[in-house]
Design a protein around this motif. Sequence first.
Motif, PDB file in Angstrom:
ATOM      1  N   ALA A 287      -2.625   5.674  -5.386  1.00  0.00           N
ATOM      2  CA  ALA A 287      -3.654   4.641  -5.573  1.00  0.00           C
ATOM      3  C   ALA A 287      -3.857   3.787  -4.321  1.00  0.00           C
ATOM      4  CB  ALA A 287      -3.330   3.761  -6.771  1.00  0.00           C
ATOM      5  N   ASN A 288      -3.985   4.465  -3.168  1.00  0.00           N
ATOM      6  CA  ASN A 288      -4.418   3.812  -1.935  1.00  0.00           C
ATOM      7  C   ASN A 288      -5.754   4.430  -1.525  1.00  0.00           C
ATOM      8  OD1 ASN A 288      -2.449   1.783  -0.491  1.00  0.00           O
ATOM      9  ND2 ASN A 288      -1.126   3.278  -1.510  1.00  0.00           N
ATOM     10  N   ASP A 316      -1.112  10.808  -5.291  1.00  0.00           N
ATOM     11  CA  ASP A 316      -2.211  10.910  -6.249  1.00  0.00           C
ATOM     12  C   ASP A 316      -3.089   9.666  -6.188  1.00  0.00           C
ATOM     13  OD1 ASP A 316       0.481  10.251  -7.204  1.00  0.00           O
ATOM     14  OD2 ASP A 316      -0.482   9.589  -9.049  1.00  0.00           O
ATOM     15  N   ALA A 317      -4.333   9.829  -6.607  1.00  0.00           N
ATOM     16  CA  ALA A 317      -5.325   8.748  -6.570  1.00  0.00           C
ATOM     17  C   ALA A 317      -5.586   8.286  -5.137  1.00  0.00           C
ATOM     18  CB  ALA A 317      -4.910   7.573  -7.445  1.00  0.00           C
ATOM     19  N   ASN A 318      -5.622   9.241  -4.204  1.00  0.00           N
ATOM     20  CA  ASN A 318      -6.040   9.006  -2.828  1.00  0.00           C
ATOM     21  C   ASN A 318      -7.161   9.997  -2.509  1.00  0.00           C
ATOM     22  OD1 ASN A 318      -4.337   6.926  -1.210  1.00  0.00           O
ATOM     23  ND2 ASN A 318      -2.803   8.019  -2.440  1.00  0.00           N
ATOM     24  N   ASN A 319      -7.450  10.151  -1.229  1.00  0.00           N
ATOM     25  CA  ASN A 319      -8.514  11.058  -0.810  1.00  0.00           C
ATOM     26  C   ASN A 319      -7.966  12.277  -0.072  1.00  0.00           C
ATOM     27  OD1 ASN A 319     -10.582   9.278  -1.800  1.00  0.00           O
ATOM     28  ND2 ASN A 319     -10.298   8.014   0.034  1.00  0.00           N
ATOM     29  N   SER A 337      11.040  18.272  -3.387  1.00  0.00           N
ATOM     30  CA  SER A 337      10.878  19.059  -4.604  1.00  0.00           C
ATOM     31  C   SER A 337       9.696  18.593  -5.436  1.00  0.00           C
ATOM     32  CB  SER A 337      12.150  18.972  -5.460  1.00  0.00           C
ATOM     33  OG  SER A 337      12.426  17.613  -5.809  1.00  0.00           O
ATOM     34  N   ASP A 338       9.125  17.458  -5.082  1.00  0.00           N
ATOM     35  CA  ASP A 338       8.039  16.895  -5.879  1.00  0.00           C
ATOM     36  C   ASP A 338       7.047  16.184  -4.969  1.00  0.00           C
ATOM     37  OD1 ASP A 338       6.445  15.950  -7.901  1.00  0.00           O
ATOM     38  OD2 ASP A 338       7.775  14.303  -8.443  1.00  0.00           O
ATOM     39  N   ILE A 339       5.915  16.823  -4.682  1.00  0.00           N
ATOM     40  CA  ILE A 339       4.838  16.212  -3.921  1.00  0.00           C
ATOM     41  C   ILE A 339       3.607  16.204  -4.816  1.00  0.00           C
ATOM     42  CG2 ILE A 339       3.374  16.305  -1.871  1.00  0.00           C
ATOM     43  CD1 ILE A 339       5.589  17.795  -0.438  1.00  0.00           C
ATOM     44  N   MET A 340       3.165  15.011  -5.186  1.00  0.00           N
ATOM     45  CA  MET A 340       2.114  14.878  -6.185  1.00  0.00           C
ATOM     46  C   MET A 340       0.814  14.435  -5.548  1.00  0.00           C
ATOM     47  SD  MET A 340       2.192  12.554  -9.666  1.00  0.00           S
ATOM     48  CE  MET A 340       3.749  13.322 -10.134  1.00  0.00           C
ATOM     49  N   PHE A 341      -0.251  15.221  -5.786  1.00  0.00           N
ATOM     50  CA  PHE A 341      -1.588  14.886  -5.281  1.00  0.00           C
ATOM     51  C   PHE A 341      -2.542  14.505  -6.419  1.00  0.00           C
ATOM     52  CE2 PHE A 341       0.070  17.286  -1.715  1.00  0.00           C
ATOM     53  CZ  PHE A 341      -0.389  16.552  -0.629  1.00  0.00           C
ATOM     54  N   GLU A 342      -2.231  14.894  -7.625  1.00  0.00           N
ATOM     55  CA  GLU A 342      -3.140  14.601  -8.737  1.00  0.00           C
ATOM     56  C   GLU A 342      -2.362  14.497 -10.033  1.00  0.00           C
ATOM     57  OE1 GLU A 342      -4.527  19.130  -9.784  1.00  0.00           O
ATOM     58  OE2 GLU A 342      -5.727  18.009  -8.334  1.00  0.00           O
TER      59      GLU A 342
END
Length: 342
Positions: A287-288, A316-319, A337-342
């Motif tokens: 969320a940035n 997540d919640a970025n561009n 082990s955890d990279i979150m984009f959405e």
Amino acid sequence: MFPFHVTLLVLLANIARCQYYDYDYQPFSMLGPSGPNCNKECDCPINFPSAMYCDSRKLKFVPVVPTGIKYLYLQNNLIEEIKAGVFDNVTDTLRWLVLDNNQITNAKIEKGTIDKLTALEKLFFSFNEITEAVIPPSKSLEELKMTNNKLSKFPSGLLNDKENLTSVSLQHNELTSEGIADAFKGPKKLLSLDLSHNKLKKLPAGVPSSMEILYADYNEIDKIGAGYLKKLPTLRYLRVSHNKLQDAGIPAGVFNVTSLLELDLSFNKLQSIPEINEQLEQLYLQANEISKFDLASFCKYTGPLNYSRLKHLRLDANNVTHTDMPPESANCLRQASDIMFE
């Protein structure tokens, strides 16, 4: 007999945990009647004669505390005042005082009450109506909680002689940066400070170098002072989410310190990923307004011994999306082990 012994051991372990950690639990209901040295408004389990449970009884005042009580639980009442003399029997023996969830104001705390408690180790004063910090004279104080009150300032000097203080929780108040200037310089063993949900415009100044946990979520912070974290060589966890941080307010390399394990910068206005140290394990940037995945923020260069120890990354919640990650990311972020984009 074996199952009985196991059950008994589990029961005793739970009772001990209630006595020393979970003050909302009421063991007196299964430990029999109160001992003879107990206020009639309360319960003092005969197995724990040093504890007096007066919680959740619709009390409007603090009852007189008898001799021998070390742990006093008064949470979840309707207490409005603390009259002089109620602690006269335990001024040098009371260790825990729990006053959470009442209706106490500073005007109704009479002299000769908390200001006489010289052995207090824990003071829990959350969810009341106090506008000024209430600090006992005890040099043994280890933990102070005054969350969800109406504090607008915490003057410097109040904690100067608290050499054993390790934890201060002041979230959900109305504290400003000016109102807490140098307030935490005194306690040299302070490990944890929570100032979330206040009105700070910058991280607190003058905090001791012993600090390991600093929370400042939900404030109005728009910049981090250059070199701020260099003065906190043991800081492990820093949370500054839900603030007003922009790229211009973050000096180059300000978060590149070896001590940090967790950094939360979520819900701000960052447009790029700030530079972090290879030792960081948790990074929260959701969320940035980040629009670029710059691998140099994580690894200046990559080799057998040079790589990021990052385990969890939230974007997540970025561009940016997973496709924005360069091919070299797998080597740099080999432990993620955890990279979150959405």
